[in-house]
Design a protein around this motif. Structure first.
Motif, PDB file in Angstrom:
ATOM      1  N   ILE A  27      46.954 -11.612 -12.254  1.00  0.00           N
ATOM      2  CA  ILE A  27      47.464 -12.159 -10.986  1.00  0.00           C
ATOM      3  C   ILE A  27      46.310 -12.694 -10.143  1.00  0.00           C
ATOM      4  O   ILE A  27      46.369 -13.799  -9.604  1.00  0.00           O
ATOM      5  CB  ILE A  27      48.257 -11.094 -10.199  1.00  0.00           C
ATOM      6  CG1 ILE A  27      49.528 -10.724 -10.956  1.00  0.00           C
ATOM      7  CG2 ILE A  27      48.603 -11.613  -8.801  1.00  0.00           C
ATOM      8  CD1 ILE A  27      50.292  -9.566 -10.338  1.00  0.00           C
ATOM      9  N   PHE A  28      45.236 -11.912 -10.023  1.00  0.00           N
ATOM     10  CA  PHE A  28      44.091 -12.343  -9.225  1.00  0.00           C
ATOM     11  C   PHE A  28      43.422 -13.585  -9.828  1.00  0.00           C
ATOM     12  O   PHE A  28      42.973 -14.473  -9.100  1.00  0.00           O
ATOM     13  CB  PHE A  28      43.067 -11.210  -9.097  1.00  0.00           C
ATOM     14  CG  PHE A  28      43.415 -10.174  -8.060  1.00  0.00           C
ATOM     15  CD1 PHE A  28      43.862 -10.551  -6.800  1.00  0.00           C
ATOM     16  CD2 PHE A  28      43.289  -8.816  -8.342  1.00  0.00           C
ATOM     17  CE1 PHE A  28      44.179  -9.588  -5.839  1.00  0.00           C
ATOM     18  CE2 PHE A  28      43.605  -7.849  -7.391  1.00  0.00           C
ATOM     19  CZ  PHE A  28      44.056  -8.248  -6.142  1.00  0.00           C
ATOM     20  N   GLU A  29      43.356 -13.656 -11.167  1.00  0.00           N
ATOM     21  CA  GLU A  29      42.689 -14.785 -11.808  1.00  0.00           C
ATOM     22  C   GLU A  29      43.501 -16.071 -11.720  1.00  0.00           C
ATOM     23  O   GLU A  29      42.940 -17.166 -11.656  1.00  0.00           O
ATOM     24  CB  GLU A  29      42.388 -14.444 -13.271  1.00  0.00           C
ATOM     25  CG  GLU A  29      41.270 -13.421 -13.421  1.00  0.00           C
ATOM     26  CD  GLU A  29      40.967 -13.094 -14.871  1.00  0.00           C
ATOM     27  OE1 GLU A  29      41.717 -13.563 -15.760  1.00  0.00           O
ATOM     28  OE2 GLU A  29      39.981 -12.360 -15.118  1.00  0.00           O
ATOM     29  N   THR A  30      44.818 -15.953 -11.708  1.00  0.00           N
ATOM     30  CA  THR A  30      45.664 -17.158 -11.639  1.00  0.00           C
ATOM     31  C   THR A  30      45.935 -17.585 -10.197  1.00  0.00           C
ATOM     32  O   THR A  30      46.390 -18.702  -9.962  1.00  0.00           O
ATOM     33  CB  THR A  30      47.012 -16.919 -12.344  1.00  0.00           C
ATOM     34  OG1 THR A  30      47.647 -15.767 -11.774  1.00  0.00           O
ATOM     35  CG2 THR A  30      46.794 -16.699 -13.833  1.00  0.00           C
ATOM     36  N   ASN A  31      45.671 -16.706  -9.253  1.00  0.00           N
ATOM     37  CA  ASN A  31      45.894 -17.042  -7.837  1.00  0.00           C
ATOM     38  C   ASN A  31      44.636 -16.677  -7.053  1.00  0.00           C
ATOM     39  O   ASN A  31      44.523 -15.576  -6.523  1.00  0.00           O
ATOM     40  CB  ASN A  31      47.110 -16.290  -7.295  1.00  0.00           C
ATOM     41  CG  ASN A  31      47.492 -16.723  -5.884  1.00  0.00           C
ATOM     42  OD1 ASN A  31      46.773 -17.491  -5.240  1.00  0.00           O
ATOM     43  ND2 ASN A  31      48.599 -16.213  -5.391  1.00  0.00           N
ATOM     44  N   ILE A  32      43.691 -17.619  -6.999  1.00  0.00           N
ATOM     45  CA  ILE A  32      42.380 -17.312  -6.409  1.00  0.00           C
ATOM     46  C   ILE A  32      42.445 -17.087  -4.899  1.00  0.00           C
ATOM     47  O   ILE A  32      41.529 -16.521  -4.305  1.00  0.00           O
ATOM     48  CB  ILE A  32      41.362 -18.430  -6.727  1.00  0.00           C
ATOM     49  CG1 ILE A  32      41.839 -19.774  -6.154  1.00  0.00           C
ATOM     50  CG2 ILE A  32      41.116 -18.527  -8.219  1.00  0.00           C
ATOM     51  CD1 ILE A  32      40.808 -20.877  -6.274  1.00  0.00           C
TER      52      ILE A  32
END
Length: 316
Positions: A27-32
């Motif tokens: 989630i964190f990697e796809t939504n910076i």
């Protein structure tokens, strides 16, 4: 004028406590732009994992191997700020700023009917708070937080057409002398104390109270029964004198100070004057005419010794 926190809510990603930290990382990697993920159980917020906290844990010695395959429950912060969407922005700002330093910039989590509704970032919250403070400053007196001149003017415009009203122009006699003698801090406290006692009396009479500025106030009652209200104000104000004067000044009932011409003489202790304007015997065309009569009545009131109230002058 005072907004609700629900107006700022943004939908943020959620996970369940049993979801793995691998899912959190995705989630964190796809939504910076995402700085936090809310953990819910049956749509009720139970925790929060922030981007900073998450990567600090994974980056610690053995952290990746220890946490990556396990559930987010191990890493989430359960000490979260959850508020209902109807809570005022000002109140939420106070609550957010009282948090521990390490949680100061965490999301505020918003619920509606007890269920997760979204989040508000601290940057968005503080920007809105500053905007509200600016708006409030336009409408409220900064010393007493009573309605200021804009709201007073609005009330006067509305009251002209009322079937009954009594406008009370209230100010303190010899306040400048007190301020000069005792200092601005004590002078400000006198004004605040006066505002408190006026609020009690005007609220009891079912009226409106505004602070024009300095030691000047204006109250509006929506009836003609002002005598009891004025008498109570005077009684309460005179009772306040022992708490604001030295024993010596109270005993002698005056102070030595320079008058407007620079001549030192005896100056009476503070008193309160109330100029009363009603539509009991006459009508007024607009707010300006009410103010005109109130100002003239105040001059008459100022000629009297001690605290007093005077009805409106009819022969301007």
């Amino acid at each position: 004028m005072v907004g609700l926190i629900g107006e700022l809510v943004e939908i943020g990603p959620t996970v369940h406590a049993h979801d793995s930290n691998q899912q959190i990382r995705q989630i964190f990697e796809t939504n910076i732009k995402c700085s936090g993920i809310v953990v819910v159980e049956n749509d009720v917020p139970i925790g929060l994992v922030t981007r900073t906290q998450f990567y600090q844990k994974l980056g610690s010695l053995y952290g990746y191997n220890l946490y990556i395959g396990r559930s987010i429950e191990l890493l989430m912060n359960k000490n979260i700020l959850v508020v209902d969407y109807t809570t005022s922005i000002i109140e939420v700002s106070r609550m957010a700023m009282k948090r521990n330093e390490e949680e100061l910039y965490d999301y505020v989590i918003i619920t509606k009917y007890g269920l997760y509704a979204g989040v508000v970032s601290i940057s968005r919250l503080l920007m809105k708070f500053a905007e509200l403070q600016s708006q409030i400053a336009r409408y409220l007196n900064p010393l007493t937080f009573l309605p200021g001149n804009l709201l007073i003017e609005e009330q006067l415009k509305e009251v002209v057409s009322k079937e009954k009203f009594s406008a009370l122009y209230i100010d303190l006699d010899y306040f400048k002398t007190y301020n000069d003698l005792y200092g601005f801090a004590k002078g400000d406290q006198v004004i605040k104390n006066t505002a408190f006692l006026l609020q009690d009396s005007i609220r009891e009479a079912g009226g409106f109270l505004g602070h024009i500025g300095g030691d000047d106030f204006l109250a509006i009652l929506y009836h003609h029964d002002y005598h009891e209200c004025c008498a109570k104000i005077i009684h309460e104000f005179d009772r306040m004198l022992p708490s604001i004067y030295s024993g010596k000044h109270l005993l002698q009932k005056f102070v030595y100070a320079e008058d407007r011409l620079g001549v030192k003489q005896r100056i009476p202790l503070l008193s309160i004057s109330i100029a009363v304007v009603t539509n009991q015997d006459r009508t007024y065309s607009d707010a300006e005419e009410i103010v005109l009569y109130a100002t003239a009545t105040k001059k008459k009131c100022k000629l009297m010794i001690g605290s007093c109230y005077v009805d409106s002058v009819c022969n301007l």
